[in-house]
Scaffold this active site. Sequence first.
Site, PDB file in Angstrom:
ATOM      1  N   THR A   1      23.786  18.512 -35.790  1.00 25.15           N
ATOM      2  CA  THR A   1      24.978  17.921 -35.182  1.00 25.15           C
ATOM      3  C   THR A   1      25.248  16.527 -35.726  1.00 25.15           C
ATOM      4  O   THR A   1      24.313  15.824 -36.160  1.00 25.15           O
ATOM      5  CB  THR A   1      24.787  17.828 -33.652  1.00 25.15           C
ATOM      6  OG1 THR A   1      25.853  17.076 -33.068  1.00 25.15           O
ATOM      7  CG2 THR A   1      23.474  17.123 -33.295  1.00 25.15           C
ATOM      8  N   ASP A   2      26.505  16.097 -35.661  1.00 17.62           N
ATOM      9  CA  ASP A   2      26.844  14.730 -36.060  1.00 17.62           C
ATOM     10  C   ASP A   2      26.338  13.698 -35.048  1.00 17.62           C
ATOM     11  O   ASP A   2      26.273  12.502 -35.350  1.00 17.62           O
ATOM     12  CB  ASP A   2      28.352  14.570 -36.255  1.00 17.62           C
ATOM     13  CG  ASP A   2      29.182  14.881 -35.014  1.00 17.62           C
ATOM     14  OD1 ASP A   2      28.608  15.261 -33.975  1.00 17.62           O
ATOM     15  OD2 ASP A   2      30.426  14.764 -35.088  1.00 17.62           O
ATOM     16  N   GLU A   3      25.930  14.146 -33.861  1.00 17.81           N
ATOM     17  CA  GLU A   3      25.491  13.204 -32.830  1.00 17.81           C
ATOM     18  C   GLU A   3      24.191  12.491 -33.193  1.00 17.81           C
ATOM     19  O   GLU A   3      23.865  11.456 -32.599  1.00 17.81           O
ATOM     20  CB  GLU A   3      25.361  13.912 -31.481  1.00 17.81           C
ATOM     21  CG  GLU A   3      26.694  14.412 -30.956  1.00 17.81           C
ATOM     22  CD  GLU A   3      26.644  14.860 -29.514  1.00 17.81           C
ATOM     23  OE1 GLU A   3      25.937  14.211 -28.708  1.00 17.81           O
ATOM     24  OE2 GLU A   3      27.314  15.856 -29.180  1.00 17.81           O
TER      25      GLU A   3
ATOM     26  N   TYR B   1      19.580  14.615 -25.914  1.00 18.52           N
ATOM     27  CA  TYR B   1      19.977  15.737 -26.780  1.00 18.52           C
ATOM     28  C   TYR B   1      19.978  15.338 -28.248  1.00 18.52           C
ATOM     29  O   TYR B   1      19.340  15.978 -29.088  1.00 18.52           O
ATOM     30  CB  TYR B   1      21.360  16.251 -26.369  1.00 18.52           C
ATOM     31  CG  TYR B   1      22.026  17.055 -27.460  1.00 18.52           C
ATOM     32  CD1 TYR B   1      21.437  18.224 -27.945  1.00 18.52           C
ATOM     33  CD2 TYR B   1      23.228  16.648 -28.041  1.00 18.52           C
ATOM     34  CE1 TYR B   1      22.032  18.958 -28.965  1.00 18.52           C
ATOM     35  CE2 TYR B   1      23.830  17.373 -29.044  1.00 18.52           C
ATOM     36  CZ  TYR B   1      23.223  18.528 -29.505  1.00 18.52           C
ATOM     37  OH  TYR B   1      23.809  19.244 -30.523  1.00 18.52           O
TER      38      TYR B   1
ATOM     39  N   LYS C   1      17.609  16.575 -31.477  1.00 18.55           N
ATOM     40  CA  LYS C   1      18.130  17.165 -32.713  1.00 18.55           C
ATOM     41  C   LYS C   1      17.753  16.320 -33.927  1.00 18.55           C
ATOM     42  O   LYS C   1      17.448  16.861 -35.001  1.00 18.55           O
ATOM     43  CB  LYS C   1      19.652  17.324 -32.624  1.00 18.55           C
ATOM     44  CG  LYS C   1      20.115  18.420 -31.687  1.00 18.55           C
ATOM     45  CD  LYS C   1      19.628  19.811 -32.097  1.00 18.55           C
ATOM     46  CE  LYS C   1      20.350  20.314 -33.343  1.00 18.55           C
ATOM     47  NZ  LYS C   1      19.937  21.706 -33.677  1.00 18.55           N
TER      48      LYS C   1
END
Length: 353
Positions: A132-134, A158, A162
């Site tokens: 994810t870009d997060e 989260y 990741k």
Amino acid sequence: MILVTGGAGFIGANFVIDWFNTVDETVVNVDKLTYAGNLGTLESLRGDGSHIFVREDICDGQAMDFLLAQYQPRAILHFAAESHVDRSIRGPDEFMQTNVIGTFTLLEAARRYWQGLPEAEREAFRFLHISTDEVFGSLSMQAPPFTEKHPYAPNSPYSASKASSDHLVRAWHHTYGLPTLTTHCSNNYGPYQFPEKLIPLTITRALAGKPLPVYGDGLNVRDWLYVGDHCKAIRAVLARGRPGETYNIGGCNEVTNISVVHALCRLLDERWPSASGSYCNQIAAVADRPGHDRRYAIDASKLERELGWRPEETFETGLRKTVDWYLGHPRWVSEVSSGEYRKLAGADDLIGA
């Protein structure tokens, strides 16, 4: 054949369905069937011998060893993850277990399997990790979009989990030579998304006459990626990506949360008018999420330059398709909203098993 983890979740299931629409190759679909896994999403594949569904936990190393030895896949596509930020804030334990320990366990099983393959098959094997870009944290409004070189700065349990899994994948490539690929996608939307995420939550609550919650001032910006475009990008990375590389996948659609909600209300006003007036009247501001990242934006030029991929959907066309899909699938929405879909998780006639 390929092995897909998390293939009953939103993005994984869309990928599996899209795979069978475009590729003639068997899929072994491994999913634990947590609340986010829905066998009803895969109903169209029931009875298809090319779709082998296995209910299993990626944290079970012996089970992963057995599946790899039994099915001998040419690639592993790792979608399985806990992914909802609010849930990670309330209870981070499951996120660490699935996203970190699960990825480690799967990597070790993949390494053992890969090292035992004949040379030609070992050269062709791929481990594709969907991230994810997060993991990159929050951008200011003036900052350029995330590139693959952007430093990691996760701000939620989260995104931290990741980021940890990304580092494990990188290490297994550099230490052991496992031919890995990693993708970082922006916010996905489209059919079959669980209604805890903004777009399906807004659609389902609007139709139910409930308030439409918007965090804070609603000006948090996300880059919205239609899930069908994401699936095409993953196929391109699997087919032509360079082992050890990472690829950003974005929709080129930066939109504020409040604008997303207003756009959905306008589409619903057009497609499914309410006797109570515009759905915009149901919008309600709520207290902001702790540590809420202000902006995400993806620079996907590497993917376009090296593999020739660009998103086909604009935000307007993708959102219209999404609203029409939810309006056209009331049974799926009802089963998810009521929890009825969970009964399938205990069924004996698992799809393709």
